[in-house]
Motif scaffolding. Structure first.
Motif, PDB file in Angstrom:
ATOM      1  N   MET A  59      33.922  69.065  44.632  1.00 51.39           N
ATOM      2  CA  MET A  59      34.347  69.574  43.394  1.00 51.39           C
ATOM      3  C   MET A  59      33.498  69.434  42.214  1.00 51.39           C
ATOM      4  O   MET A  59      32.236  68.581  42.151  1.00 51.39           O
ATOM      5  CB  MET A  59      34.757  67.644  42.768  1.00 51.39           C
ATOM      6  N   SER A  60      33.283  70.405  41.471  1.00 48.04           N
ATOM      7  CA  SER A  60      32.538  70.761  40.358  1.00 48.04           C
ATOM      8  C   SER A  60      31.923  68.984  39.464  1.00 48.04           C
ATOM      9  O   SER A  60      33.349  69.054  39.261  1.00 48.04           O
ATOM     10  CB  SER A  60      31.922  72.158  39.477  1.00 48.04           C
ATOM     11  N   LEU A  61      30.844  69.575  38.990  1.00 46.01           N
ATOM     12  CA  LEU A  61      30.906  69.184  37.602  1.00 46.01           C
ATOM     13  C   LEU A  61      31.701  68.746  36.265  1.00 46.01           C
ATOM     14  O   LEU A  61      32.291  67.292  35.873  1.00 46.01           O
ATOM     15  CB  LEU A  61      29.543  68.505  37.537  1.00 46.01           C
ATOM     16  N   GLN A  62      31.800  70.430  36.214  1.00 45.66           N
ATOM     17  CA  GLN A  62      33.119  70.265  34.963  1.00 45.66           C
ATOM     18  C   GLN A  62      34.548  69.928  35.637  1.00 45.66           C
ATOM     19  O   GLN A  62      34.868  69.324  34.380  1.00 45.66           O
ATOM     20  CB  GLN A  62      33.075  71.253  34.591  1.00 45.66           C
ATOM     21  N   SER A  63      35.068  69.994  36.078  1.00 44.20           N
ATOM     22  CA  SER A  63      35.658  69.849  36.583  1.00 44.20           C
ATOM     23  C   SER A  63      36.142  68.448  36.935  1.00 44.20           C
ATOM     24  O   SER A  63      36.811  67.897  36.412  1.00 44.20           O
ATOM     25  CB  SER A  63      36.611  70.620  37.910  1.00 44.20           C
ATOM     26  N   HIS A  64      35.492  67.118  37.308  1.00 46.03           N
ATOM     27  CA  HIS A  64      34.825  65.910  37.111  1.00 46.03           C
ATOM     28  C   HIS A  64      35.484  65.629  35.678  1.00 46.03           C
ATOM     29  O   HIS A  64      35.896  64.653  35.345  1.00 46.03           O
ATOM     30  CB  HIS A  64      33.871  65.882  37.937  1.00 46.03           C
ATOM     31  N   SER A  73      36.320  66.784  33.439  1.00 48.46           N
ATOM     32  CA  SER A  73      37.918  67.289  32.623  1.00 48.46           C
ATOM     33  C   SER A  73      38.711  66.156  33.750  1.00 48.46           C
ATOM     34  O   SER A  73      39.797  66.303  32.544  1.00 48.46           O
ATOM     35  CB  SER A  73      38.402  68.848  33.293  1.00 48.46           C
ATOM     36  N   GLU A 117      24.527  65.657  32.637  1.00 45.56           N
ATOM     37  CA  GLU A 117      23.432  65.797  34.082  1.00 45.56           C
ATOM     38  C   GLU A 117      24.200  67.492  33.453  1.00 45.56           C
ATOM     39  O   GLU A 117      23.243  68.290  34.340  1.00 45.56           O
ATOM     40  CB  GLU A 117      24.016  65.839  35.500  1.00 45.56           C
ATOM     41  N   ILE A 118      25.146  67.517  33.402  1.00 43.83           N
ATOM     42  CA  ILE A 118      25.271  69.377  32.908  1.00 43.83           C
ATOM     43  C   ILE A 118      24.178  69.881  32.117  1.00 43.83           C
ATOM     44  O   ILE A 118      23.482  71.278  32.150  1.00 43.83           O
ATOM     45  CB  ILE A 118      26.687  69.802  32.542  1.00 43.83           C
ATOM     46  N   ASN A 176      21.379  70.975  33.981  1.00 45.71           N
ATOM     47  CA  ASN A 176      21.236  72.596  34.511  1.00 45.71           C
ATOM     48  C   ASN A 176      21.211  73.796  34.206  1.00 45.71           C
ATOM     49  O   ASN A 176      20.887  73.863  32.435  1.00 45.71           O
ATOM     50  CB  ASN A 176      22.970  72.761  35.679  1.00 45.71           C
TER      51      ASN A 176
END
Length: 59
Positions: A1-6, A8, A55-56, A59
């Motif tokens: 699971m990507s950080l963005q989807s997590h 969301s 964290e996002i 990056n």
């Protein structure tokens, strides 16, 4: 699971708790322990969302 989807998913859970809290506050029969539990969980989700946003941003 990507950080963005997590992020969301956490945001959706946070909003659901906000709705639950609003509903609970409109009913005087809901005890203060339940309201405190909802608020505590919302805060935990918010803290985790801020951590992930950090964290996002790194990056």
């Amino acid at each position: 699971m990507s950080l963005q989807s997590h992020l969301s998913e956490l945001s959706a859970k946070h909003q659901a708790l906000e709705n639950q809290l609003d509903s609970a506050l409109q009913h005087p029969s809901i005890d203060s322990v339940e309201i405190a539990r909802i608020k505590r969980r919302k805060l935990q989700l918010k803290d985790e969302m801020q951590r992930i946003e950090g964290e996002i941003g790194e990056n």
